[in-house]
Design a protein around this motif. Structure first.
Motif, PDB file in Angstrom:
ATOM      1  N   ASN A  37       0.859  -1.175   0.000  1.00  0.00           N
ATOM      2  CA  ASN A  37       0.000   0.000   0.000  1.00  0.00           C
ATOM      3  C   ASN A  37       0.898   1.228   0.000  1.00  0.00           C
ATOM      4  N   SER A  42      -3.917   5.150   5.709  1.00  0.00           N
ATOM      5  CA  SER A  42      -5.044   4.548   4.992  1.00  0.00           C
ATOM      6  C   SER A  42      -6.416   5.033   5.461  1.00  0.00           C
ATOM      7  N   GLN A 197      -6.178   2.822  -0.361  1.00  0.00           N
ATOM      8  CA  GLN A 197      -5.042   1.996  -0.779  1.00  0.00           C
ATOM      9  C   GLN A 197      -4.650   2.330  -2.216  1.00  0.00           C
ATOM     10  N   GLU A 199      -1.903   0.640  -5.056  1.00  0.00           N
ATOM     11  CA  GLU A 199      -0.992  -0.478  -5.274  1.00  0.00           C
ATOM     12  C   GLU A 199      -0.749  -0.667  -6.761  1.00  0.00           C
ATOM     13  N   LEU A 207      -7.127  -5.135   1.893  1.00  0.00           N
ATOM     14  CA  LEU A 207      -6.620  -3.904   2.491  1.00  0.00           C
ATOM     15  C   LEU A 207      -5.396  -4.152   3.367  1.00  0.00           C
ATOM     16  N   THR A 210      -2.280   1.231   6.824  1.00  0.00           N
ATOM     17  CA  THR A 210      -1.034   1.972   7.044  1.00  0.00           C
ATOM     18  C   THR A 210      -1.273   3.081   8.062  1.00  0.00           C
TER      19      THR A 210
END
Length: 362
Positions: A37, A42, A197, A199, A207, A210
């Motif tokens: 991520n 997040s 997220q 990526e 998920l 973070t």
């Protein structure tokens, strides 16, 4: 709906992860490739996310996790303004394909726009009442989709290529037409958000929370020793039956490796790559083209006459040849190497089942 990634200390093993539908029913074992991520916070908050003509209310709503840790976005009363929150991330090389995802729930407004990097780049508006999507724009736009996860929450996914600026942009909207100037009241929740997220790749994986720094989920590994089978492994013939779904392909992904030397294996391409099922017997690669949809059922039979037969999702059986050694000496089966997916069920028979049975099983 997968459970959150849980990091472990002192061991690479935590537990097999299962995934569920929106009603909480178990779909099967979740297998995913390594992922990171790139969005380092997040859950949007006031300290780390910018607030333009809106306020972020922290820990204000019950999130898909069941905890009261989702944030509410409250639009200001400025009728001529765009309301948005944004946070940067470390962008990969310009032109890299990324999947941006966010869990969102309707409040006073029913729509949400996501944009990759800037407002004119890849973007889409999501209807948080039914999951439909409109107003997909931007030369870097590739795809968008939603997944309902229960209690009014949708996971909204936007796929596109980065322009290198590295911004995650969230806009609450009053319609699906992209209207930017509208008035909130400065008090009522416009939308609730959670689980941002970013990526690499063409699809969102489970998920990875973070809390100030990027976080990486290591690739899952799943294998099953043939000595554990209730029916003794047969080196001469047998049938393998798989049920599950394909989520993310990194090229091609193997469903099963017949022995530890990696000399003999089966693998399947994604539907976008013609759904080819291949087998390699150490000398020659054989190919079949059953339907490998998502979700899929796939039965593969190998008999003592060196025939390999397959049926996917109830289709007519396809046949090709192998050298007779595909099952010999197998000690472990390895599932979903090189790609991600869900294993709902796996069955084995020490006999090569007839064509009619292969069709019935799938």
């Amino acid at each position: 709906v997968a459970g959150d990634f849980v990091a472990t200390a002192g061991s690479v093993y935590h537990a097999p992860r299962t995934t569920h539908d929106a009603d909480g029913n178990v779909l099967g074992y979740l297998h995913e490739p390594q992922g990171t991520n790139l969005q380092s916070v997040s859950i949007p908050d006031t300290a780390n996310w910018g607030e333009t003509q809106l306020v972020i209310g922290e820990n204000a709503s019950v999130s898909p996790s069941g905890a009261t840790d989702a944030s509410d976005i409250i639009a200001s009363a400025a009728s001529t303004a765009s309301h948005f929150t944004t946070r940067g991330y470390t962008a990969p090389v310009i032109g890299t394909t990324m999947a941006m995802s966010l869990y969102a729930k309707a409040g006073a407004v029913d729509f949400l726009r996501l944009a990759i990097d800037q407002s004119t780049n890849a973007r889409a508006i999501f209807d948080l009442t039914d999951g439909s999507i409109n107003f997909t724009l931007g030369s870097s736009y590739t795809d968008s989709y939603t997944e309902y996860v229960g209690n009014g929450w949708w996971r909204c996914v936007l796929v596109g290529t980065t322009n290198g600026s590295g911004n995650f942009i969230i806009y609450p909207h009053i319609d699906l037409n992209g209207t930017t100037a509208w008035a909130g009241d400065g008090a009522t929740t416009s939308v609730s958000v959670w689980g941002a997220q970013v990526e690499l790749g063409t699809a969102a994986t489970s998920l990875i929370h973070t809390y100030g720094a990027e976080a990486t989920r290591q690739a899952d590994a799943c294998s099953l020793g043939t000595s554990l089978f209730a029916e003794k492994w047969n080196d001469t013939e047998g049938t393998l039956i798989f049920e599950g779904s394909i989520q993310e392909f990194l090229g091609s992904g193997r469903f099963v490796v017949s022995d530890g030397s990696d000399n003999r294996w089966f693998y399947a391409n994604s539907p976008a790559a013609n759904s080819i099922l291949r087998a390699y017997d150490g000398n020659t690669a054989s190919a079949l083209t059953p339907t490998i949809a998502s979700p899929f059922k796939l039965a593969l039979a190998l008999d003592s006459n060196n025939n390999m037969r397959s049926s996917g999702n109830g289709e007519s059986v396809l046949t090709t040849a192998h050298d007779g050694s595909l099952l010999t000496g197998a000690t472990n089966l390895f599932f979903f190497e090189n790609h991600g997916g869900i294993i709902s069920r796996f069955r084995y028979s020490g006999k090569a089942l007839p064509d009619t049975r292969l069709i019935t099983l799938t």
